[in-house]
Write a protein that holds these residues in place. Structure first.
Motif, short mmCIF file in Angstrom:
data_model
loop_
_atom_site.label_atom_id
_atom_site.label_comp_id
_atom_site.label_asym_id
_atom_site.label_seq_id
_atom_site.Cartn_x
_atom_site.Cartn_y
_atom_site.Cartn_z
N CYS A 138 -3.12 30.16 -21.54
CA CYS A 138 -2.21 30.84 -20.61
C CYS A 138 -0.94 30.02 -20.40
N TYR A 139 -1.10 28.71 -20.29
CA TYR A 139 0.06 27.85 -20.06
C TYR A 139 0.95 27.79 -21.31
N ASP A 142 2.88 31.28 -21.98
CA ASP A 142 3.74 31.94 -20.99
C ASP A 142 4.84 31.01 -20.51
N ALA A 145 5.26 30.32 -16.76
CA ALA A 145 4.31 29.50 -16.00
C ALA A 145 4.88 28.10 -15.81
N LYS A 148 -0.15 24.61 -14.38
CA LYS A 148 -1.49 25.19 -14.55
C LYS A 148 -2.07 25.61 -13.21
N GLU A 150 -0.43 27.01 -10.83
CA GLU A 150 0.11 28.34 -10.59
C GLU A 150 -0.73 29.40 -11.28
N ILE A 151 -1.17 29.10 -12.49
CA ILE A 151 -1.98 30.05 -13.25
C ILE A 151 -3.34 30.25 -12.59
N TYR A 155 -2.71 33.99 -11.37
CA TYR A 155 -2.68 34.87 -12.54
C TYR A 155 -3.93 35.77 -12.58
N ASP A 207 -2.04 38.45 -20.65
CA ASP A 207 -0.71 38.36 -20.05
C ASP A 207 -0.46 39.62 -19.22
#
Length: 305
Positions: A138-139, A142, A145, A148, A150-151, A155, A207
């Protein structure tokens, strides 16, 4: 004549008739008429288990509103014991819905639930290993972002993936009802519907996520990225229960990207490695490795003068 009194009496009688009508409707012995509420897993209890498991999986990100401790290990230990106790209780109830435990005694159900619960918790390190790769995917995938943390905290894709990885292990252990209750909680929370039976490899990234559907017998490899509105589904379900246990959903091999709105359907459909599926594509047959699939741009059909 006391009109108010007679009006109240008439209202009471009318309400009594309605109550009697509905109560008599429960006597038809249909599936929806069963009243044994205590043999159904508690949705709120299952939701609470999920929330506490997420705290266990990401111990430094979610505050505990109940258990206070200056020692982090002690805090996690208390949460673990609480979840183990409550999961065992809910699994024992769920086993009433398993043909393997038909007519089993409460002692047998409790023993089986205890074994399954302990087996599940031994898989926590494996789940965390996979989640660490999902977080990295994910990091890396994206640019919006900024951390991590924040994710993890915001997310929906990682939230849905986390809950699915929990539910999938319980599904493999043949726990009835509860895995699906968990993923439907994730569905209601994120708009992402992943069946707990779906097999998903490491470095999985969703995503945005809203509207994604992934069916029970889907197999997804590693380093797969999926955007909002994607369906990995069955080609036809007209066979109903006769299709139970049959592979009905596609296989997605490693390093595949599937853009928004694409539909990939059918148990024999294989999307080869290193493929990119464009937005709104509709695919019902296999695609070789390294393919680039896209919908024709409507602008290409316009006579430009």
């Amino acid at each position: 004549m006391d009109y108010k009194s007679s009006g109240r009496d008439a209202l009471k009688e009318e309400i009594k008739d309605i109550v009697d009508l509905i109560l008599s409707d429960y006597d038809k012995a249909r599936d929806i008429d069963q009243m044994d509420v205590y043999n159904q897993p508690d949705r709120d209890a299952v939701k609470d288990i999920v929330i506490k498991l997420i705290r266990i999986l990401y111990p430094g990100y979610y505050r505990d509103k109940v258990y206070k401790s200056y020692n982090d290990n002690n805090r996690i230990a208390v949460v673990l014991e609480d979840v183990i106790y409550n999961m065992q209780k809910q699994i024992a109830i769920a086993f009433h819905h398993s043909p393997d435990y038909k007519n089993a005694s409460d002692e047998t159900l409790d023993c089986a639930a205890r074994c399954i619960t302990h087996e599940f918790f031994k898989k926590i390190p494996k789940i965390r290993e996979y989640l660490d790769t999902d977080l990295q995917a994910c990091y890396d995938g994206d640019p919006a972002a900024y951390s991590k943390g924040e994710i993890i905290l915001s997310y929906p894709g990682l939230t849905a993936t986390t809950i699915n990885r929990i539910a999938h292990e319980l599904y493999i252990l043949k726990v009835p009802l509860i895995p699906r209750m968990m993923t439907e909680y994730a569905h209601s929370k994120t708009g992402i519907d992943i069946h707990p039976g779906a097999t998903i490899g490491k470095y999985f990234m969703i995503d945005h996520g809203t509207g994604i559907v992934i069916g029970e017998t889907s197999i997804i490899g590693e380093h797969v990225k999926i955007y909002q509105g994607v369906t990995i589904g069955g080609l036809s379900t007209r066979g109903g229960q006769a299709l139970k246990g049959v592979k009905r959903h596609p296989t997605i091999e490693n390093n595949v990207t599937i853009y928004s709105g694409a539909s990939i359907l059918g148990g024999e459909t294989v999307i080869g490695a290193d493929t990119v599926i464009g937005a709104n594509a509709f695919i019902t047959s296999s695609v070789p490795s390294g393919s680039r699939i896209s919908m024709k741009n409507p602008c290409d059909c316009v006579d430009k003068k």
